[in-house]
Scaffold this motif. Structure first.
Motif, PDB file in Angstrom:
ATOM      1  N   GLY A  38       0.825  -1.197   0.000  1.00  0.00           N
ATOM      2  CA  GLY A  38       0.000   0.000   0.000  1.00  0.00           C
ATOM      3  C   GLY A  38       0.855   1.241   0.000  1.00  0.00           C
ATOM      4  O   GLY A  38       1.924   1.275   0.608  1.00  0.00           O
ATOM      5  N   PHE A  39       0.384   2.260  -0.701  1.00  0.00           N
ATOM      6  CA  PHE A  39       1.136   3.510  -0.704  1.00  0.00           C
ATOM      7  C   PHE A  39       0.215   4.677  -1.025  1.00  0.00           C
ATOM      8  O   PHE A  39      -0.903   4.512  -1.517  1.00  0.00           O
ATOM      9  CB  PHE A  39       2.311   3.463  -1.689  1.00  0.00           C
ATOM     10  CG  PHE A  39       1.906   3.411  -3.145  1.00  0.00           C
ATOM     11  CD1 PHE A  39       1.587   4.559  -3.851  1.00  0.00           C
ATOM     12  CD2 PHE A  39       1.867   2.200  -3.809  1.00  0.00           C
ATOM     13  CE1 PHE A  39       1.243   4.503  -5.182  1.00  0.00           C
ATOM     14  CE2 PHE A  39       1.519   2.133  -5.138  1.00  0.00           C
ATOM     15  CZ  PHE A  39       1.201   3.295  -5.834  1.00  0.00           C
ATOM     16  N   ALA A  40       0.730   5.845  -0.738  1.00  0.00           N
ATOM     17  CA  ALA A  40       0.078   7.097  -1.091  1.00  0.00           C
ATOM     18  C   ALA A  40       1.140   8.027  -1.635  1.00  0.00           C
ATOM     19  O   ALA A  40       2.245   8.118  -1.085  1.00  0.00           O
ATOM     20  CB  ALA A  40      -0.605   7.721   0.121  1.00  0.00           C
ATOM     21  N   GLU A  41       0.795   8.730  -2.733  1.00  0.00           N
ATOM     22  CA  GLU A  41       1.711   9.685  -3.336  1.00  0.00           C
ATOM     23  C   GLU A  41       0.904  10.881  -3.819  1.00  0.00           C
ATOM     24  O   GLU A  41      -0.238  10.728  -4.268  1.00  0.00           O
ATOM     25  CB  GLU A  41       2.460   9.063  -4.518  1.00  0.00           C
ATOM     26  CG  GLU A  41       3.440   7.986  -4.147  1.00  0.00           C
ATOM     27  CD  GLU A  41       4.194   7.447  -5.337  1.00  0.00           C
ATOM     28  OE1 GLU A  41       5.364   7.110  -5.169  1.00  0.00           O
ATOM     29  OE2 GLU A  41       3.596   7.378  -6.427  1.00  0.00           O
ATOM     30  N   LEU A  78      -2.988  13.337  -6.869  1.00  0.00           N
ATOM     31  CA  LEU A  78      -2.887  12.519  -5.661  1.00  0.00           C
ATOM     32  C   LEU A  78      -3.367  11.103  -5.957  1.00  0.00           C
ATOM     33  O   LEU A  78      -4.361  10.908  -6.662  1.00  0.00           O
ATOM     34  CB  LEU A  78      -3.728  13.149  -4.553  1.00  0.00           C
ATOM     35  CG  LEU A  78      -3.814  12.430  -3.202  1.00  0.00           C
ATOM     36  CD1 LEU A  78      -3.858  13.442  -2.077  1.00  0.00           C
ATOM     37  CD2 LEU A  78      -5.037  11.532  -3.135  1.00  0.00           C
ATOM     38  N   MET A  79      -2.590  10.124  -5.470  1.00  0.00           N
ATOM     39  CA  MET A  79      -3.053   8.747  -5.459  1.00  0.00           C
ATOM     40  C   MET A  79      -3.029   8.298  -4.006  1.00  0.00           C
ATOM     41  O   MET A  79      -1.967   8.078  -3.434  1.00  0.00           O
ATOM     42  CB  MET A  79      -2.187   7.821  -6.305  1.00  0.00           C
ATOM     43  CG  MET A  79      -2.667   6.361  -6.273  1.00  0.00           C
ATOM     44  SD  MET A  79      -1.734   5.227  -7.313  1.00  0.00           S
ATOM     45  CE  MET A  79      -2.486   5.577  -8.909  1.00  0.00           C
ATOM     46  N   ALA A  80      -4.200   8.194  -3.430  1.00  0.00           N
ATOM     47  CA  ALA A  80      -4.292   7.827  -2.018  1.00  0.00           C
ATOM     48  C   ALA A  80      -5.703   7.302  -1.745  1.00  0.00           C
ATOM     49  O   ALA A  80      -6.679   8.042  -1.896  1.00  0.00           O
ATOM     50  CB  ALA A  80      -3.996   9.021  -1.126  1.00  0.00           C
ATOM     51  N   PRO A  81      -5.744   6.040  -1.380  1.00  0.00           N
ATOM     52  CA  PRO A  81      -4.597   5.131  -1.303  1.00  0.00           C
ATOM     53  C   PRO A  81      -4.492   4.286  -2.564  1.00  0.00           C
ATOM     54  O   PRO A  81      -5.423   4.236  -3.372  1.00  0.00           O
ATOM     55  CB  PRO A  81      -4.960   4.259  -0.122  1.00  0.00           C
ATOM     56  CG  PRO A  81      -6.459   4.104  -0.259  1.00  0.00           C
ATOM     57  CD  PRO A  81      -6.955   5.437  -0.778  1.00  0.00           C
ATOM     58  N   ASN A 110      -7.282   4.921  -5.722  1.00  0.00           N
ATOM     59  CA  ASN A 110      -8.087   6.146  -5.679  1.00  0.00           C
ATOM     60  C   ASN A 110      -7.162   7.286  -6.101  1.00  0.00           C
ATOM     61  O   ASN A 110      -6.166   7.564  -5.430  1.00  0.00           O
ATOM     62  CB  ASN A 110      -8.619   6.373  -4.268  1.00  0.00           C
ATOM     63  CG  ASN A 110      -9.512   7.598  -4.195  1.00  0.00           C
ATOM     64  OD1 ASN A 110     -10.464   7.731  -4.951  1.00  0.00           O
ATOM     65  ND2 ASN A 110      -9.200   8.507  -3.278  1.00  0.00           N
ATOM     66  N   GLN A 111      -7.496   7.956  -7.218  1.00  0.00           N
ATOM     67  CA  GLN A 111      -6.538   8.892  -7.804  1.00  0.00           C
ATOM     68  C   GLN A 111      -7.237  10.158  -8.308  1.00  0.00           C
ATOM     69  O   GLN A 111      -8.288  10.098  -8.950  1.00  0.00           O
ATOM     70  CB  GLN A 111      -5.806   8.214  -8.965  1.00  0.00           C
ATOM     71  CG  GLN A 111      -4.632   8.988  -9.509  1.00  0.00           C
ATOM     72  CD  GLN A 111      -3.793   8.155 -10.448  1.00  0.00           C
ATOM     73  OE1 GLN A 111      -4.283   7.237 -11.107  1.00  0.00           O
ATOM     74  NE2 GLN A 111      -2.507   8.442 -10.509  1.00  0.00           N
ATOM     75  N   TYR A 112      -6.627  11.305  -7.986  1.00  0.00           N
ATOM     76  CA  TYR A 112      -7.083  12.618  -8.448  1.00  0.00           C
ATOM     77  C   TYR A 112      -6.031  13.186  -9.390  1.00  0.00           C
ATOM     78  O   TYR A 112      -4.827  13.121  -9.103  1.00  0.00           O
ATOM     79  CB  TYR A 112      -7.278  13.575  -7.279  1.00  0.00           C
ATOM     80  CG  TYR A 112      -8.367  13.157  -6.322  1.00  0.00           C
ATOM     81  CD1 TYR A 112      -9.676  13.621  -6.474  1.00  0.00           C
ATOM     82  CD2 TYR A 112      -8.083  12.287  -5.271  1.00  0.00           C
ATOM     83  CE1 TYR A 112     -10.671  13.227  -5.592  1.00  0.00           C
ATOM     84  CE2 TYR A 112      -9.067  11.889  -4.402  1.00  0.00           C
ATOM     85  CZ  TYR A 112     -10.368  12.365  -4.553  1.00  0.00           C
ATOM     86  OH  TYR A 112     -11.343  11.972  -3.689  1.00  0.00           O
TER      87      TYR A 112
END
Length: 748
Positions: A38-41, A78-81, A110-112
């Motif tokens: 898992g990651f968030a960027e 943003l990609m989280a999560p 989940n990406q913006y």
């Protein structure tokens, strides 16, 4: 998972970076148990770890402000999560050229993309506008929000194309069945909005937003409302959506020291050691996550919001989770909402990975991997942020640790982590600074387990090149022919039976274990001269004259000769070997046993008493004495006169003797026999003496005239050989004589 996936014993983790990694893997068989990642960027703002932990510790209600410390950016990404769970699977090296793998995975993202920060915060934080302390305007175009969960079942195949000396090339491909579980997509073409603090309202003009999902008709969000049975059916079926995807890639390895990784064992030579990496430099390229999921079910709907209206920040956050609530709320605020049923393709995050792996020394490596996004950022689906990672690592079969350092091109930030593996258990983070401190743009964590069955070089504890599992005499240096036991020596001669030509009879090393009395390296049983040392080429016999013919076969063992004459020479070259040549120094015909016939009289020189004068065969090659000479000699016998009773030659006889001297000079190859005779007057004894003396007087005369003494033989016969009667004077006169005859010597 860069800290682990770049290793050489990492099972199927490297497969997701490049499917060619399974070809000629160090793992013979891998059974995957599980893995989570898992990651968030983002480039919206840095993470506030301390604030987040404090809120969680105080059990306070969390908001987006508790997570981010926002940067001053108009639009953000943003990609989280992002999360994935890798399920059961396996990888099998069928042989060292062909490998297959089966993998399963559940993924969610989940990406913006290019979302206006104020819009993002207005939707997710009802207090954003209020806390802002005043009115503001928002303008946003071409923004997106994509979220999805899907399952994957992948079948991979790796094949070695080139494995020749220094060069190695393999290719790999993964084909995946993609099972869509759920997705949500919002694409905004335009938002013009004004926020008014006094009424906590957001006035939107000329708004155009598309909202699509396969769960639009339900009250659930993309991450909610799916039962366990429904999740299972979507994981393996087509209820939510389905598609085909995959990866493709290749490996090139430069192996300058490939011979170093070869060994001999169990009767085989130059076996390649597949248990260790054999490259100095490895290059790889792959394209991953090709394909997409088509959502075609009746639940797959789209909604388009357009027109003018207003929204309240306090109401908005709770009204965008599902289609029913969203539509009712938007219509109540003056917007037009059109809905339709339409299939949608949700695209995978296609990327290109290029990598270099360099073996520094021993078990130390450094890896450089670049990830470049190939997906269209404006389409429905997800994508990775481009980045480049440098990972130094220590890598062995049992343990490895990597320290990835990554530059993220979206947030233009550095992230660092650590990944470790012990046998088949691994854990780590590619972006752990967000776990340890604040002001980081992302965070990552992964862990997993698999059962590895690795290639291993057979153990050989005693170093005799017979593996322990076969060695019948472990701990004792032996030979493969005897299953690791020492070579036996039945006759105790110090020569092992395997090389002993006479294993039951004690022998010598010179004859490979057979008896060899003369120590000439030829066993007695086959030595033609067992008591005399000789070379092997001569069958163990000596060759004294060094003419290449063993003495036992050499008729002339002390004279160098030729094989044609059984070791004898032919000095005069007449084709007759010296040992049978009667004239070995002069060439002659075979008819004369190798002797010449100088005078050509048919009598060879070796038997020719007169080799330079033609003669007759009956006269030993000499000319016959003429009849005239014989007559003169016969005349001289009775005409020669001596003083009475004495051996003194009368002078008148000198003329006759001189004539005979001439005859002797003419017949030089002859000698003369001078025989003295008397009559019977006087005693027999006196007559014998007188006859001898008279013959000697004749000889002396001839010698005085130059005739060689050895050509003159004398004999006295006295009265014993009369030629006439002694009763008459005439008869007595005939008996008083000196006979002279020309002879050829028998030893000539």
């Amino acid at each position: 998972m860069m800290g682990v996936a770049t290793g050489n014993w990492s099972g199927t983790t490297g497969l997701y970076l490049n499917p060619a990694s399974i070809a000629d893997s160090r793992n013979k068989l891998v059974i995957d148990l599980f893995a989570i990642n898992g990651f968030a960027e983002n480039d919206l703002g840095t993470l506030s770890k301390d604030n987040l932990l404090q809120k969680i510790n105080n059990r306070s209600v969390l908001s987006v402000n508790d997570v981010f410390k926002f940067d001053n950016k108009t639009s953000v990404n943003l990609m989280a999560p992002y999360a994935e769970v890798r399920g059961p699977g396996f990888m099998w090296n069928i042989d060292h050229k062909n490998s297959i793998a089966l993998t399963t995975r559940l993924r969610g993202a989940n990406q913006y993309t290019d979302v206006n920060q104020k819009v993002y915060r207005s939707i997710l934080d009802p207090q954003f506008a209020v806390n802002g302390g005043g009115n503001y305007t928002v303008n946003s175009k071409d923004f997106q929000w994509n979220a999805a969960t899907w399952s994957e079942i992948g079948l991979s195949y790796g094949r070695v194309l080139v494995d020749h000396g220094k060069n190695f090339l393999s290719v790999g491909v993964t084909a995946r069945y993609l099972g869509g579980i759920g997705y949500l997509s919002m694409q905004g073409d335009n938002i013009d909005a004004s926020y008014y603090t006094s009424s906590d309202s957001l006035q939107l003009n000329n708004t155009k937003v598309s909202y699509s999902s396969n769960i639009l008709n339900s009250t659930a969000t993309v991450n909610e409302g799916t039962s366990n049975s429904e999740l299972f059916s979507r994981y393996f079926g087509k209820k939510g959506g389905s598609g085909i995807g995959g990866d493709v890639g290749f490996y090139y390895e430069f192996r300058p020291n490939h011979e170093k990784y070869q060994y001999d064992m169990d009767g085989k030579t130059k076996i390649t050691d597949h248990s260790v990496p054999r490259y100095k430099l490895r290059l790889s390229a792959a394209i991953t996550d090709i394909g997409g999921i088509t959502f075609k079910t009746a639940d797959n709907r789209q909604a388009a919001l357009s027109g003018n209206g207003y929204l309240r920040g306090s109401e908005l956050a709770n009204s965008v989770n599902n289609y029913r609530d969203f539509k009712a709320y938007a219509q109540s605020r003056g917007f037009t909402v059109d809905s339709s049923v339409k299939s949608t393709v949700y695209h995978m995050p296609t990327a290109m990975l290029l990598a270099l792996d360099y073996k520094i020394s021993g078990d130390f490596y450094v890896n450089v991997t670049s990830l470049t996004n190939l997906a269209d950022r404006k389409q429905i689906g997800n994508y990775y942020y481009s980045q480049i990672t440098v990972t130094p690592r220590y890598d062995t079969r049992v343990f490895s640790v990597g320290l990835p350092v990554t530059y993220n091109m979206q947030s233009q930030s550095i992230k660092a982590g650590i990944g470790a593996r012990v046998a088949g258990f691994f854990a780590g983070s590619d972006d752990m600074l967000g776990l340890l401190g604040n002001n980081q743009y992302g965070v990552n964590f992964y862990m997993g387990a698999f059962v590895p069955i690795n290639y291993r070089k057979p153990k050989d504890s005693d170093g005799d090149r017979v593996s322990n599992k076969i060695d019948s005499c472990p701990g004792i240096v032996g030979e493969w022919a005897y299953k690791g036991c020492p070579n036996p020596d039945t006759d105790k001669d110090g020569i092992f039976d395997s090389v002993d030509k006479c294993p039951t009879v004690a022998g010598m090393p010179t004859a490979m274990g057979c008896p060899d009395k003369d120590l000439d390296s030829v066993a007695d049983a086959s030595d033609r001269c067992p008591d005399l040392a000789g070379p092997v080429a001569m069958g163990g016999c000596p060759d004294r004259d060094k003419d290449g013919i063993a003495d036992i076969d050499d008729i002339c063992p002390d004279q160098a000769g030729t094989a044609a004459f059984k070791g004898c020479p032919d000095t005069d070259g007449d084709g007759i070997p010296d040992n049978t040549d009667k004239c070995p120094l002069k060439a002659g015909p075979i008819a004369f046993n190798g002797c010449p016939d100088t005078d050509g009289d048919g009598v060879p020189d070796n038997t020719d008493r007169c080799p330079t004068k033609p003669g007759t065969i009956s006269n030993y090659g000499c000319p016959e004495v003429s009849v005239q000479v014989k007559k003169r000699l016969a005349f001289a016998a009775t005409a020669l006169e001596f003083e009475t009773g004495k051996a003194i030659i009368k002078k008148k006889s000198y003329v006759l003797l001189d004539e005979i001297v001439g005859i002797l000079n003419e017949y030089k190859d002859y000698y003369m026999l001078i025989d003295g005779h008397t009559d019977d007057v006087g005693s027999e004894e006196n007559n014998l003496t007188l006859s001898r003396d008279r013959a000697a007087s004749v000889k002396n005369y001839f010698v005085s005239k130059g005739i060689a003494s050895d050509r003159l033989d004398t004999e006295g016969h006295g009265e014993s050989v009369p030629v006439a009667t002694n009763k008459t004077a005439a008869g007595k006169a005939k008996n008083r004589r000196v006979e002279m005859s020309l002879k050829l010597r028998d030893n000539k």
